[in-house]
Design a protein around this motif. Structure first.
Motif, short mmCIF file in Angstrom:
data_model
loop_
_atom_site.label_atom_id
_atom_site.label_comp_id
_atom_site.label_asym_id
_atom_site.label_seq_id
_atom_site.Cartn_x
_atom_site.Cartn_y
_atom_site.Cartn_z
N ILE A 31 11.39 1.07 3.35
CA ILE A 31 10.36 1.65 2.51
C ILE A 31 9.73 2.62 3.08
N ALA A 32 9.33 1.93 4.54
CA ALA A 32 8.10 2.71 5.38
C ALA A 32 8.88 3.78 6.02
N ARG A 33 10.20 3.66 6.28
CA ARG A 33 10.95 4.71 7.10
C ARG A 33 11.01 5.79 6.01
N ASN A 34 11.36 5.55 4.90
CA ASN A 34 11.69 6.53 3.80
C ASN A 34 10.43 7.38 3.21
N LEU A 35 9.01 6.49 3.28
CA LEU A 35 8.04 7.23 2.89
C LEU A 35 7.08 7.79 4.13
N ASP A 36 7.45 7.42 5.32
CA ASP A 36 6.80 7.92 6.46
C ASP A 36 5.30 7.18 6.61
N TYR A 37 5.56 5.66 6.64
CA TYR A 37 4.51 4.83 6.82
C TYR A 37 4.68 3.89 7.76
N THR A 38 3.81 3.06 8.26
CA THR A 38 4.28 2.01 9.07
C THR A 38 4.61 0.81 8.33
N ARG A 39 5.43 0.18 9.09
CA ARG A 39 5.90 -1.00 8.31
C ARG A 39 4.86 -2.04 8.01
N ASN A 40 3.87 -2.22 8.70
CA ASN A 40 2.56 -3.10 8.50
C ASN A 40 1.97 -2.67 7.48
N TRP A 41 1.78 -1.34 7.16
CA TRP A 41 1.07 -0.60 5.95
C TRP A 41 1.73 -1.29 4.87
N ILE A 42 3.08 -0.83 4.78
CA ILE A 42 3.84 -1.07 3.67
C ILE A 42 4.08 -2.50 3.22
N SER A 43 4.18 -3.40 4.23
CA SER A 43 4.07 -4.83 3.95
C SER A 43 2.66 -5.28 3.48
N ARG A 44 1.52 -4.73 3.78
CA ARG A 44 0.34 -5.09 3.29
C ARG A 44 0.28 -4.48 1.75
N ARG A 45 0.77 -3.42 1.15
CA ARG A 45 0.78 -2.98 0.11
C ARG A 45 1.74 -3.67 -0.80
N ILE A 46 2.92 -4.01 -0.27
CA ILE A 46 3.76 -4.87 -1.04
C ILE A 46 3.23 -6.05 -1.47
N GLY A 47 2.51 -6.51 -0.57
CA GLY A 47 1.82 -8.00 -0.79
C GLY A 47 0.87 -7.89 -1.89
N GLU A 48 0.11 -6.63 -1.99
CA GLU A 48 -0.81 -6.37 -3.42
C GLU A 48 -0.04 -6.25 -4.58
N LEU A 49 1.18 -5.53 -4.49
CA LEU A 49 1.97 -5.25 -5.68
C LEU A 49 2.52 -6.46 -5.95
N GLU A 50 2.95 -7.30 -5.19
CA GLU A 50 3.70 -8.50 -5.48
C GLU A 50 2.58 -9.58 -6.38
N ASP A 51 1.26 -9.47 -5.83
CA ASP A 51 0.28 -10.27 -6.43
C ASP A 51 0.04 -9.80 -7.87
N ALA A 52 0.14 -8.44 -8.25
CA ALA A 52 -0.09 -7.92 -9.43
C ALA A 52 1.09 -7.94 -10.34
N GLY A 53 2.33 -8.42 -9.85
CA GLY A 53 3.50 -8.57 -10.73
C GLY A 53 4.31 -7.33 -10.81
N LEU A 54 4.06 -6.23 -9.76
CA LEU A 54 4.82 -4.81 -9.83
C LEU A 54 5.86 -4.96 -9.17
N VAL A 55 6.15 -5.73 -8.10
CA VAL A 55 7.45 -5.84 -7.40
C VAL A 55 7.57 -7.35 -7.32
N ASP A 56 8.96 -7.55 -7.42
CA ASP A 56 9.68 -9.17 -7.24
C ASP A 56 10.03 -9.37 -5.97
N PRO A 57 9.84 -10.53 -5.15
CA PRO A 57 10.37 -10.69 -4.05
C PRO A 57 11.97 -11.26 -4.36
N VAL A 58 13.01 -10.68 -3.68
CA VAL A 58 14.40 -11.03 -4.00
C VAL A 58 14.82 -11.93 -2.99
N ASP A 59 14.65 -12.01 -2.03
CA ASP A 59 14.88 -12.97 -0.61
C ASP A 59 13.94 -12.78 0.38
#
Length: 83
Positions: A31-59
């Motif tokens: 995701i970071a590579r495609n959106l031109d952000y750092t992996r750490n930033w995307i990981s933090r945002r994914i955590g927030e989105l997961e907490d809100a139920g907007l993304v699902d962990p698969v593995d």
């Protein structure tokens, strides 16, 4: 129109849009590579989105957009439901 939520930012919308449009299961690094952000930033945002139920962990380390995430993008969720 999408709900406005204080904790969300433009990155969150871009992550959800990428996951929705691609309909793929992706890692924060991809995701970071495609959106031109750092992996750490995307990981933090994914955590927030997961907490809100907007993304699902698969593995471990893989995510996809949830039905709730699709409803958010369609403007079908009240902002109060995302707090």
């Amino acid at each position: 129109m999408r709900p406005r939520v204080d904790w969300m930012n433009q990155t969150d919308d871009r992550i959800l849009e990428l996951l929705d449009e691609s309909d793929l299961i992706l890692t924060p690094a991809v995701i970071a590579r495609n959106l031109d952000y750092t992996r750490n930033w995307i990981s933090r945002r994914i955590g927030e989105l997961e907490d809100a139920g907007l993304v699902d962990p698969v593995d471990s380390g893989y995510y996809r957009i949830s039905e709730r995430g699709r409803a958010y993008l369609a403007g079908e969720i009240d902002a109060d439901d995302l707090e």
